[in-house]
Design a protein around this motif. Sequence first.
Motif, mmCIF file in Angstrom:
data_model
loop_
_atom_site.group_PDB
_atom_site.id
_atom_site.type_symbol
_atom_site.label_atom_id
_atom_site.label_comp_id
_atom_site.label_asym_id
_atom_site.label_seq_id
_atom_site.Cartn_x
_atom_site.Cartn_y
_atom_site.Cartn_z
ATOM 1 N N GLN A 118 0.845 -1.193 0.000
ATOM 2 C CA GLN A 118 0.000 0.000 0.000
ATOM 3 C C GLN A 118 0.879 1.242 0.000
ATOM 4 O OE1 GLN A 118 -3.438 0.103 2.619
ATOM 5 N NE2 GLN A 118 -3.034 2.231 3.073
ATOM 6 N N LEU A 119 0.608 2.147 -0.934
ATOM 7 C CA LEU A 119 1.336 3.406 -1.027
ATOM 8 C C LEU A 119 0.375 4.544 -0.708
ATOM 9 C CD1 LEU A 119 2.818 1.464 -3.262
ATOM 10 C CD2 LEU A 119 3.982 3.579 -3.731
ATOM 11 N N ARG A 120 0.822 5.420 0.165
ATOM 12 C CA ARG A 120 0.043 6.611 0.524
ATOM 13 C C ARG A 120 0.814 7.812 0.006
ATOM 14 N NH1 ARG A 120 -0.787 9.722 5.818
ATOM 15 N NH2 ARG A 120 -2.909 10.474 5.590
ATOM 16 N N MET A 121 0.254 8.454 -1.023
ATOM 17 C CA MET A 121 0.980 9.497 -1.743
ATOM 18 C C MET A 121 0.194 10.808 -1.694
ATOM 19 S SD MET A 121 1.715 6.977 -4.957
ATOM 20 C CE MET A 121 0.054 6.324 -4.840
ATOM 21 N N PRO A 122 0.802 11.880 -1.186
ATOM 22 C CA PRO A 122 0.108 13.166 -1.202
ATOM 23 C C PRO A 122 -0.050 13.665 -2.641
ATOM 24 C CG PRO A 122 2.186 13.313 0.008
ATOM 25 C CD PRO A 122 2.099 11.944 -0.558
ATOM 26 N N LYS A 123 -1.197 14.229 -2.918
ATOM 27 C CA LYS A 123 -1.440 14.780 -4.253
ATOM 28 C C LYS A 123 -0.603 16.033 -4.456
ATOM 29 C CE LYS A 123 -6.275 13.437 -4.395
ATOM 30 N NZ LYS A 123 -7.644 13.973 -4.517
ATOM 31 N N MET A 124 -0.202 16.245 -5.695
ATOM 32 C CA MET A 124 0.492 17.482 -6.048
ATOM 33 C C MET A 124 -0.566 18.574 -6.119
ATOM 34 S SD MET A 124 3.779 17.121 -6.518
ATOM 35 C CE MET A 124 4.391 18.301 -7.672
ATOM 36 N N LEU A 125 -0.291 19.678 -5.475
ATOM 37 C CA LEU A 125 -1.216 20.800 -5.538
ATOM 38 C C LEU A 125 -1.037 21.518 -6.860
ATOM 39 C CD1 LEU A 125 -0.714 22.149 -1.921
ATOM 40 C CD2 LEU A 125 -2.542 20.699 -2.777
ATOM 41 N N SER A 126 -2.126 22.033 -7.385
ATOM 42 C CA SER A 126 -2.029 22.749 -8.655
ATOM 43 C C SER A 126 -1.305 24.070 -8.475
ATOM 44 C CB SER A 126 -3.412 22.971 -9.251
ATOM 45 O OG SER A 126 -4.210 23.698 -8.355
ATOM 46 N N GLY A 127 -1.229 24.529 -7.236
ATOM 47 C CA GLY A 127 -0.484 25.749 -6.961
ATOM 48 C C GLY A 127 -1.339 26.989 -7.117
ATOM 49 N N ARG A 128 -0.881 28.025 -6.496
ATOM 50 C CA ARG A 128 -1.594 29.300 -6.580
ATOM 51 C C ARG A 128 -1.132 30.062 -7.804
ATOM 52 N NH1 ARG A 128 -0.549 31.791 -0.824
ATOM 53 N NH2 ARG A 128 0.160 29.822 -0.017
ATOM 54 N N PHE A 129 -1.978 30.961 -8.253
ATOM 55 C CA PHE A 129 -1.574 31.852 -9.330
ATOM 56 C C PHE A 129 -0.569 32.852 -8.775
ATOM 57 C CE2 PHE A 129 -5.632 30.416 -11.036
ATOM 58 C CZ PHE A 129 -5.272 30.156 -12.340
ATOM 59 N N ARG A 130 0.430 33.144 -9.583
ATOM 60 C CA ARG A 130 1.420 34.125 -9.174
ATOM 61 C C ARG A 130 1.472 35.218 -10.229
ATOM 62 N NH1 ARG A 130 6.599 30.683 -7.455
ATOM 63 N NH2 ARG A 130 7.241 31.507 -9.454
ATOM 64 N N ASP A 131 1.744 36.421 -9.770
ATOM 65 C CA ASP A 131 1.878 37.546 -10.703
ATOM 66 C C ASP A 131 3.171 37.414 -11.461
ATOM 67 O OD1 ASP A 131 -0.492 38.688 -9.847
ATOM 68 O OD2 ASP A 131 0.490 39.917 -8.320
ATOM 69 N N ILE A 132 3.083 37.650 -12.754
ATOM 70 C CA ILE A 132 4.244 37.619 -13.617
ATOM 71 C C ILE A 132 4.398 39.012 -14.221
ATOM 72 C CG2 ILE A 132 5.266 36.586 -15.695
ATOM 73 C CD1 ILE A 132 4.961 34.618 -13.366
ATOM 74 N N ASP A 133 5.601 39.547 -14.099
ATOM 75 C CA ASP A 133 5.853 40.870 -14.676
ATOM 76 C C ASP A 133 5.851 40.772 -16.193
ATOM 77 O OD1 ASP A 133 6.077 42.162 -12.236
ATOM 78 O OD2 ASP A 133 8.222 41.674 -12.074
ATOM 79 N N VAL A 134 5.205 41.722 -16.798
ATOM 80 C CA VAL A 134 5.142 41.787 -18.258
ATOM 81 C C VAL A 134 6.116 42.861 -18.721
ATOM 82 C CG1 VAL A 134 3.684 42.254 -20.259
ATOM 83 C CG2 VAL A 134 2.729 41.089 -18.253
ATOM 84 N N ARG A 135 6.944 42.481 -19.654
ATOM 85 C CA ARG A 135 7.888 43.446 -20.226
ATOM 86 C C ARG A 135 7.274 44.065 -21.462
ATOM 87 N NH1 ARG A 135 13.438 41.156 -22.034
ATOM 88 N NH2 ARG A 135 13.648 42.976 -23.328
ATOM 89 N N TYR A 136 7.152 45.351 -21.461
ATOM 90 C CA TYR A 136 6.586 46.055 -22.606
ATOM 91 C C TYR A 136 7.710 46.564 -23.490
ATOM 92 C CZ TYR A 136 2.342 45.810 -19.870
ATOM 93 O OH TYR A 136 1.277 45.353 -19.157
#
Length: 151
Positions: free
Chosen positions: A132-150
Motif C-alpha cells: 500500500q502506497l500513501r501518496m500526497p497529491k500534487m497541488l495545482s499551486g496558486r496563481f502568481r503575478d508575472i511581470d510583463v515586459r513592454y
Amino acid sequence: MSSKKSNPLDWLSEDPFFKKQLSLKALEEQWKLDPNQIDSYVEKIIKEATSSSLNNEGESGGLHYEHVDTHNFLISKITIPSRVHPENIWVQLNRTQIKINGLGKEQSEIIQLPFPVNPEQSKATFKQGSLQLRMPKMLSGRFRDIDVRYL
C-alpha cells in the motif's frame, strides 16, 4: 379520528401558490413508489458512484491494483503474487508512475497514476500480501503575478 389515510401532500392543495404552480397529480403518483424499487435504485447508484470515482482498478502485467482517491492523498493498494518474497521487492515512484521491482528475474511492473503525486512525501507499507502506497497529491499551486515586459 378519520379512517382516511393522511396524504403528506394535502397542505399543497390548500396553498393557493402551489395549487397554481405544481401538478399535484404528478407528485401524488411519485409518492406511491414501491420502497423496493427505491432501495434497489439507491444501491445501484451507490455502487456506480463508488466504483467509478473512488476506486480505479486495473492490472499491470500480473499485478492487480486499486487506487483510492481521498481529498489530500492517492492511496494505491497493489496485490503482490504469493510467489514473490516481499523483502525482494523495491518500489520507485515519480510524479505519475509507480515502478515495482524484484518481481522475478529482472522483472518490474509500471503502474500509471491517475494524477500527479509528491514522491518525496510518500510512504509504503506491506501487509498480508498487499503493498500500500500513501501518496500526497500534487497541488495545482496558486496563481502568481508575472511581470510583463513592454517593448
